[in-house]
Design an enzyme around this catalytic site. Structure first.
Site, mmCIF file in Angstrom:
data_model
loop_
_atom_site.group_PDB
_atom_site.id
_atom_site.type_symbol
_atom_site.label_atom_id
_atom_site.label_comp_id
_atom_site.label_asym_id
_atom_site.label_seq_id
_atom_site.Cartn_x
_atom_site.Cartn_y
_atom_site.Cartn_z
ATOM 1 N N GLY A 1 0.834 -1.194 0.000
ATOM 2 C CA GLY A 1 0.000 0.000 0.000
ATOM 3 C C GLY A 1 0.867 1.241 0.000
ATOM 4 O O GLY A 1 1.898 1.302 0.676
ATOM 5 N N GLY B 1 -0.793 4.474 0.056
ATOM 6 C CA GLY B 1 -1.633 5.608 0.435
ATOM 7 C C GLY B 1 -0.950 6.368 1.551
ATOM 8 O O GLY B 1 0.251 6.205 1.799
ATOM 9 N N ALA C 1 -1.015 6.005 4.697
ATOM 10 C CA ALA C 1 -0.422 5.141 5.708
ATOM 11 C C ALA C 1 0.806 4.420 5.151
ATOM 12 O O ALA C 1 1.878 4.428 5.762
ATOM 13 C CB ALA C 1 -1.456 4.140 6.213
ATOM 14 N N GLY C 2 0.665 3.812 3.983
ATOM 15 C CA GLY C 2 1.758 3.021 3.424
ATOM 16 C C GLY C 2 2.942 3.868 2.996
ATOM 17 O O GLY C 2 4.098 3.553 3.304
ATOM 18 N N HIS D 1 -21.627 8.313 4.364
ATOM 19 C CA HIS D 1 -21.366 9.752 4.339
ATOM 20 C C HIS D 1 -22.630 10.489 3.908
ATOM 21 O O HIS D 1 -23.249 10.124 2.930
ATOM 22 C CB HIS D 1 -20.231 10.044 3.368
ATOM 23 C CG HIS D 1 -19.636 11.391 3.563
ATOM 24 N ND1 HIS D 1 -20.311 12.544 3.261
ATOM 25 C CD2 HIS D 1 -18.437 11.783 4.050
ATOM 26 C CE1 HIS D 1 -19.533 13.583 3.547
ATOM 27 N NE2 HIS D 1 -18.398 13.146 4.029
ATOM 28 N N ARG E 1 -21.542 12.372 11.116
ATOM 29 C CA ARG E 1 -22.025 11.798 9.862
ATOM 30 C C ARG E 1 -23.163 10.815 10.020
ATOM 31 O O ARG E 1 -24.104 10.802 9.228
ATOM 32 C CB ARG E 1 -20.872 11.062 9.194
ATOM 33 C CG ARG E 1 -19.839 12.023 8.748
ATOM 34 C CD ARG E 1 -18.667 11.323 8.162
ATOM 35 N NE ARG E 1 -17.782 12.363 7.674
ATOM 36 C CZ ARG E 1 -16.580 12.158 7.187
ATOM 37 N NH1 ARG E 1 -16.107 10.935 7.118
ATOM 38 N NH2 ARG E 1 -15.857 13.145 6.754
ATOM 39 N N HIS F 1 -19.033 5.048 2.550
ATOM 40 C CA HIS F 1 -17.868 5.928 2.450
ATOM 41 C C HIS F 1 -16.597 5.389 3.101
ATOM 42 O O HIS F 1 -15.504 5.480 2.545
ATOM 43 C CB HIS F 1 -18.227 7.265 3.096
ATOM 44 C CG HIS F 1 -17.115 8.254 3.127
ATOM 45 N ND1 HIS F 1 -16.488 8.687 1.985
ATOM 46 C CD2 HIS F 1 -16.502 8.905 4.150
ATOM 47 C CE1 HIS F 1 -15.552 9.557 2.311
ATOM 48 N NE2 HIS F 1 -15.533 9.698 3.614
ATOM 49 N N GLU G 1 -6.692 2.843 7.085
ATOM 50 C CA GLU G 1 -8.086 2.396 7.091
ATOM 51 C C GLU G 1 -8.188 0.868 7.188
ATOM 52 O O GLU G 1 -9.223 0.332 7.570
ATOM 53 C CB GLU G 1 -8.798 2.930 5.840
ATOM 54 C CG GLU G 1 -10.307 2.801 5.919
ATOM 55 C CD GLU G 1 -11.050 3.449 4.767
ATOM 56 O OE1 GLU G 1 -10.490 4.340 4.089
ATOM 57 O OE2 GLU G 1 -12.213 3.056 4.521
ATOM 58 N N ARG H 1 -16.483 7.396 12.518
ATOM 59 C CA ARG H 1 -15.306 8.254 12.403
ATOM 60 C C ARG H 1 -15.729 9.695 12.221
ATOM 61 O O ARG H 1 -16.649 9.976 11.454
ATOM 62 C CB ARG H 1 -14.458 7.819 11.220
ATOM 63 C CG ARG H 1 -13.279 8.739 10.960
ATOM 64 C CD ARG H 1 -12.381 8.213 9.881
ATOM 65 N NE ARG H 1 -12.961 8.308 8.549
ATOM 66 C CZ ARG H 1 -12.988 9.424 7.812
ATOM 67 N NH1 ARG H 1 -12.501 10.554 8.289
ATOM 68 N NH2 ARG H 1 -13.505 9.419 6.606
HETATM 69 C C1 LIG Z 1 -13.944 10.684 -1.472
HETATM 70 C C2 LIG Z 1 -13.287 10.580 -0.125
HETATM 71 C C3 LIG Z 1 -12.983 11.723 0.604
HETATM 72 C C4 LIG Z 1 -12.369 11.629 1.853
HETATM 73 N N1 LIG Z 1 -12.099 12.782 2.531
HETATM 74 C C5 LIG Z 1 -11.458 12.703 3.723
HETATM 75 C C6 LIG Z 1 -11.115 13.892 4.445
HETATM 76 O O1 LIG Z 1 -11.390 15.003 4.017
HETATM 77 N N2 LIG Z 1 -10.462 13.746 5.614
HETATM 78 C C7 LIG Z 1 -10.134 12.535 6.128
HETATM 79 O O2 LIG Z 1 -9.524 12.484 7.178
HETATM 80 N N3 LIG Z 1 -10.439 11.402 5.463
HETATM 81 C C8 LIG Z 1 -11.095 11.446 4.282
HETATM 82 N N4 LIG Z 1 -11.413 10.285 3.613
HETATM 83 C C9 LIG Z 1 -10.953 8.998 4.121
HETATM 84 C C10 LIG Z 1 -9.477 8.797 3.803
HETATM 85 O O3 LIG Z 1 -9.187 9.343 2.544
HETATM 86 C C11 LIG Z 1 -9.065 7.337 3.767
HETATM 87 O O4 LIG Z 1 -9.562 6.660 4.867
HETATM 88 C C12 LIG Z 1 -7.549 7.219 3.802
HETATM 89 O O5 LIG Z 1 -6.973 8.023 2.813
HETATM 90 C C13 LIG Z 1 -7.090 5.801 3.640
HETATM 91 O O6 LIG Z 1 -5.683 5.779 3.517
HETATM 92 P P1 LIG Z 1 -4.872 4.440 3.519
HETATM 93 O O7 LIG Z 1 -3.451 4.810 3.413
HETATM 94 O O8 LIG Z 1 -5.283 3.609 4.681
HETATM 95 O O9 LIG Z 1 -5.350 3.627 2.238
HETATM 96 P P2 LIG Z 1 -5.455 4.017 0.680
HETATM 97 O O10 LIG Z 1 -5.129 5.417 0.416
HETATM 98 O O11 LIG Z 1 -6.754 3.479 0.219
HETATM 99 O O12 LIG Z 1 -4.305 3.194 0.011
HETATM 100 C C14 LIG Z 1 -4.369 1.845 -0.215
HETATM 101 C C15 LIG Z 1 -3.114 1.410 -0.908
HETATM 102 O O13 LIG Z 1 -3.036 -0.004 -0.888
HETATM 103 C C16 LIG Z 1 -2.763 -0.510 -2.159
HETATM 104 N N5 LIG Z 1 -3.360 -1.829 -2.218
HETATM 105 C C17 LIG Z 1 -4.608 -2.211 -1.844
HETATM 106 N N6 LIG Z 1 -4.745 -3.535 -1.987
HETATM 107 C C18 LIG Z 1 -3.578 -3.999 -2.437
HETATM 108 C C19 LIG Z 1 -3.094 -5.298 -2.767
HETATM 109 N N7 LIG Z 1 -3.839 -6.377 -2.622
HETATM 110 N N8 LIG Z 1 -1.838 -5.392 -3.226
HETATM 111 C C20 LIG Z 1 -1.036 -4.297 -3.375
HETATM 112 N N9 LIG Z 1 -1.444 -3.068 -3.050
HETATM 113 C C21 LIG Z 1 -2.694 -2.925 -2.595
HETATM 114 C C22 LIG Z 1 -3.297 0.503 -3.120
HETATM 115 O O14 LIG Z 1 -2.611 0.397 -4.324
HETATM 116 C C23 LIG Z 1 -3.007 1.797 -2.373
HETATM 117 O O15 LIG Z 1 -1.682 2.184 -2.645
HETATM 118 C C24 LIG Z 1 -12.053 10.373 2.370
HETATM 119 C C25 LIG Z 1 -12.361 9.232 1.651
HETATM 120 C C26 LIG Z 1 -13.009 9.315 0.431
HETATM 121 C C27 LIG Z 1 -13.449 8.074 -0.247
#
Ligand SMILES: Cc1cc2nc3c(=O)[nH]c(=O)nc-3n(C[C@H](O)[C@H](O)[C@H](O)COP(=O)(O)OP(=O)(O)OC[C@H]3O[C@@H](n4cnc5c(N)ncnc54)[C@H](O)[C@@H]3O)c2cc1C
Ligand code: FES
Lengths: 637, 266
Positions: free
Chosen positions: A40, A42, A44-45, A266, A330, A401, A425, A435
């Protein structure tokens, strides 16, 4: 099984500092001998991979998109919370902690949440230093806005693209480590299995999405940061590729899955327009700062909004919750929107919508101010609906959401499999049953920049890790199982497409395990999910082959996992005989229709263990203790 | 509404590609171009044919994953709009939409409408960051940044890295993409210490990838879904000129472009 969350004892203010002090350290010269896997990229990753790289570890980072910068975090709009109290409006670490525990409806761990609030202030400093262009006042200081569920202004933002800017900051830090040779970035590659040897997470099996080739990657620890599972519902605000495969397959290898039924709907999304609909577009919650939500007082009122006079409008949130008004959390906002639509007072062609009106704000602040704050959101709305929100109120409706549930982790963010860490997440950690806005970005970055770098080191320094080779039988078994799984999906050659199954699964989930749930509906849903899954394995059609780019095959694997996870979500929702946060059981509500918790019987984290295909999952409970914030009926009146 | 989609179909870089026409029916103007492709792909799959490969993820115009040419224009006819945000109401009944992938030497072809844009990541790797490690930072308000600078920086930082600028440029130049990052960081005080080196390194990488040179035509900004201004390229040229002089003694090495998909290890 007994769960030990490893929460430090002693005063909560000092817990994280003393935990860090107790942790074993890895000698700097030894760090480069440790191989780590981060799945990942994102928030976090990317933040974890970059920081671990900076510390000197050898890191491999995976994502399924063509570039790490495309992770779903990029789509976050509204902002990120931090207890900086720059506005001098009475904010503090303790208040952010308090708001988050209360907002989560008392289903999160106090210790974790306090640490999150502490880290929040460092996150802002870190991001500013990286060059994240947060909004500024004319005097040059950082600007804030308020967000749902809070009465202070503690949200930092970069126009309506906060997630994008924070992710680019983390992505750039990651690319810097790639350039330094500390991180190897492996894009377009999907993790399909977790390798567990002697009870420890030791690697992954992954598939290159361009060549179809499977590969094995071994490491001393595996970090999953693969995002949420909202796409079980098919229509959601998540990116199309967001999926649960990595965490679900880790679950099948022994990691417990916590609170799967805590899902967040949401309140402000653009309503569905037709059967072809592929996803739902979020209109940031920040719009509720200035927009007023209303529906006509009368049922079936089909007049244009500007023809409905003021006294025939029902600003139902302001009416029912005078203290928070349009800024209620929410879950409350979503349920109330559903309620007025169920009464037949919904707007738009489908009747599934409510107005979000900016007329007053435009009059008070001027068009320019509104454009400055929300311009890109208004443009996005207009592009999709062909209506001008500067003139006509927006129509909005709730949509799936975010998922508060996820793999169970202890205070060190380690799952029930030693050496498997879960961040962002993908874990269940900090948001309880609901949340608050602008706190997912905060959690992802807290986990990645400020927690895992310590706790992974502690694990490496305090564990015995034997040498593992690719020839190990466990490695070969995982590889063979993955190969067979792919071959099976390709061999069914039935009649129905993956998307048609996914849509149908999503509809079951939304109807029976969405904004409100009841026992009969949940039982029925479980039966229908099982039947549909059976049909999936007999009648699925995946065109093409397994040895080149095959997007249907990718989806098929993910949907197969969604079926199993969907069932677990319903089982968990059925087991939890109370309403709390995003989990609203119709049988358990107060006379005013608010969620009725049952702390005595359900004040725990439900952690589910996988017991084999078709078997009933096993429930382990982690009791929750509240020493600082006393559980009360949440009230936003 | 009935339309014809003429789509570039090519199984892999080694095989021969061609345009194939597909009739489609559009029920509603709110449907997006990608949803239209979804529906087509459902039909193709049901017939046992391979669906059209195209890239997308957020479908909200922010991740930069989607993108191809419609009738010769990157991201299609609407200004400031990615393909995923482009709704069908902008097309007329009976119209033909010709869809083909980004074409650029630095974006090797993958399949149908999909290309490989890893060259963009390497441009960032070569210097598109502020060298600051986690933890080693001052308070967020310690460095005041005027609203105008913050806004200008944000205008450039809004780039989504989709590659439309390259696809639209007759020279196949990545100047707008590269300039956007140089401007985003170079305008801010945090980015100043590395300003010279960053520009020199990133430009060297851009050239090593095989992107063409900028001759100020401006097609890039015309198709850019985030309307990144040409000013970003001016900023790049400015920083590059100054940097090339100040850094004239330092050795600049570009990262070797990679086109394969092998990442070692069995
Ligand atoms: C439209 C929208 C608006 C939002 N707005 C806000 C906001 O204003 N404020 C707030 O705090 N939060 C907001 N959120 C929530 C927040 O964006 C997410 O909870 C957060 O960004 C998740 O981050 P993450 O690093 O956990 O995962 P993600 O950003 O989802 O990253 C997941 C990563 O894992 C990788 N991956 C997944 N499965 C695999 C696999 N099997 N093999 C290899 N790679 C894989 C993907 O390629 C990606 O790189 C919003 C969410 C949405 C949907
Ligand atoms: S799919 Fe993300 S920008 Fe189009």
């Amino acid at each position: 099984m007994k769960l030990d969350a490893r929460i430090p004892t002693g005063p909560i203010e000092d817990a994280w500092d003393s935990a860090k002090f107790e942790m074993k350290l890895v000698n700097p010269a030894n760090k480069r001998r440790h191989n780590l896997i981060v799945v990942g990229s994102g928030l976090a990753g990317a933040s974890a991979a970059a920081t671990l790289g900076e510390l000197g570890y050898n890191v491999k980072c995976f994502c399924f998109q063509d570039s790490p910068r495309r992770a779903h975090s990029i789509a976050a709009q509204g902002g990120i919370n931090a207890a900086k109290n720059y506005q001098n409006d009475g904010d503090s670490i303790y208040r952010l902690f308090y708001d988050t525990v209360k907002g989560g409806d008392f289903r999160a761990r106090e210790g974790n949440v306090y640490r999150l609030a502490q880290n929040s202030v460092h996150i802002i400093d870190q991001c500013v230093a990286q060059g994240v262009p947060f909004a500024r006042e004319y005097g040059g200081s950082l600007e804030n806005r308020s967000f749902g569920g809070a009465q202070v202004s503690r949200t930092f933002y970069a126009r309506g693209q906060t997630g994008q800017q924070l992710l680019l900051g983390a992505y750039q830090a990651l690319e810097r480590q790639v350039d330094a040779g500390q991180v190897t970035m492996i894009p377009r590659t999907e993790m399909l299995d977790l390798i567990v040897i002697d009870g420890q997470a030791r690697g992954i099996v992954a598939r290159n999405l361009i060549t179809g080739k499977l590969s094995v990657h071994l490491a001393e620890a595996v970090i999953l940061a693969t995002g949420g599972y909202g796409n079980v519902y098919y229509l959601s605000t998540n990116a199309k590729g967001s999926n649960a495969t990595a965490i679900w397959r880790a679950h099948k290898r022994g990691a417990l899955f916590a609170n799967p039924c805590f899902t967040q709907i949401h309140p402000t999304c653009i309503p569905v327009s037709g059967d072809y609909q592929s996803k739902l577009t979020l209109m940031s919650e920040s719009l509720r700062n200035d927009g007023r939500i209303w529906v006509p007082k009368q049922k079936g009122d089909k007049r244009r909004p500007d023809q409905i006079p003021e006294d025939e409008r029902d600003y139902y949130l302001e009416r029912k919750y005078p203290a928070f008004g349009n800024l209620v959390p929410r879950d409350v906002a979503s349920r109330n929107a559903k309620a007025v639509c169920d009464e037949g007072r919904g707007v738009g062609e489908t009747g599934l919508g409510v107005y979000l009106d900016f007329a007053d704000a435009i009059q008070r602040l001027g068009v320019e101010t509104i454009r400055d704050s929300y311009g890109n959101l208004f443009d996005m709305y207009q592009r999709i609906t062909d209506e001008d929100p500067y003139k006509v109120p927006m129509r909005i409706y709730p949509a799936m959401h975010y998922t508060m549930g996820g793999l169970w982790v202890d205070y060190q963010l380690q799952s029930t499999i030693p050496g498997l860490f879960v961040l962002g997440e993908a874990n269940f950690s900090d948001h309880g049953a609901n949340r608050l806005g602008a706190s997912a970005l905060m959690q992802g970055l807290s986990d990645g920049y400020f927690i895992t770098p310590y706790t992974v080191g502690n694990y490496l320094a305090s564990s015995k890790l034997k040498d593992v080779k690719a020839s190990d039988p466990a490695v070969q078994a995982a590889l063979t199982a993955t190969e067979q799984g792919i071959a099976k999906l390709l061999s069914i050659k039935g009649k129905r497409t993956v998307d048609s199954f996914h849509r149908e699964l999503g509809k079951i989930m939304w109807d029976d395990c969405g904004m409100s749930r009841n026992a009969a509906g949940l039982r029925d849903a479980i039966g229908r999910i099982r039947a549909l899954r059976e049909e999936f394995w007999q009648n699925l059609n995946v065109p093409g082959s397994g040895d080149d780019l095959n997007q249907s095959l990718e989806k098929a694997g993910r949907v197969a996992d969604f079926f199993e996870l969907g069932e677990l979500i319903c089982i968990d929702a059925l087991e939890r005989n109370e309403s709390c946060g995003g989990h609203f059981r119709e049988e358990y509500q107060t006379p005013e229709g608010e969620a009725q918790r049952d702390d005595e019987h359900y004040g725990y984290v439900a952690a589910w263990g996988y017991t084999g295909p078709g078997n009933k999952p096993e429930l382990t409970k982690e009791p929750l203790e509240f020493v600082y914030v006393h559980p009360s009926q949440r009230s936003y009146k | 509404m009935k339309l014809t989609l003429s789509i570039w179909r090519q199984k892999n870089p080694g095989s021969k590609g061609k345009f194939v026409s597909y009739p489609v029916e559009v029920p509603n103007g709110e449907m997006s171009v990608l949803e239209c492709l979804d529906v087509l792909n459902e039909t193709l799959s049901e017939r046992g044919e391979e669906p059209v490969a195209f890239e997308h993820d957020c479908r909200e115009g922010i991740c930069g994953t989607c993108g191809f040419m419609i009738n010769g224009v990157a991201h299609g006819p609407m200004p400031a709009t990615t393909i995923c945000q482009l709704t069908m109401r902008h097309f007329k009944d009976g119209e033909e939409l010709v869809m083909e992938p980004w074409r650029s030497r630095a974006f090797p072809f993958v399949k149908d409408l999909v290309v490989d844009r890893r060259s963009f990541d390497r441009i960032i790797q070569s210097g598109g960051y502020v060298s600051v490690s986690t933890g080693n930072v001052p308070d967020g308000n310690a460095i005041p940044i005027g609203k105008d600078d913050a806004d200008r920086s944000m205008d450039a930082a809004a780039c989504i890295g989709c590659g439309a600028c390259v696809a639209a440029c007759p020279n196949g130049s990545a100047a707008l993409f590269t300039g956007a990052k140089i401007a985003h960081l170079g305008i801010l005080p945090q980015g100043k210490p590395e300003q010279d080196r960053r520009a020199v390194q990133m430009v060297a990488q851009m050239n090593a990838e095989g992107f063409g040179s900028c001759t100020n035509i401006g097609e890039c900004t015309g198709v850019c879904p985030k309307e990144i201004p040409l000013e970003a390229i001016a900023k790049m040229n400015h920083d590059y000129l100054l940097g090339a002089w100040k850094e004239r003694k330092s050795v600049v090495t570009a990262i070797a472009p990679v086109t394969g998909w092998e990442f070692g290890e069995k």
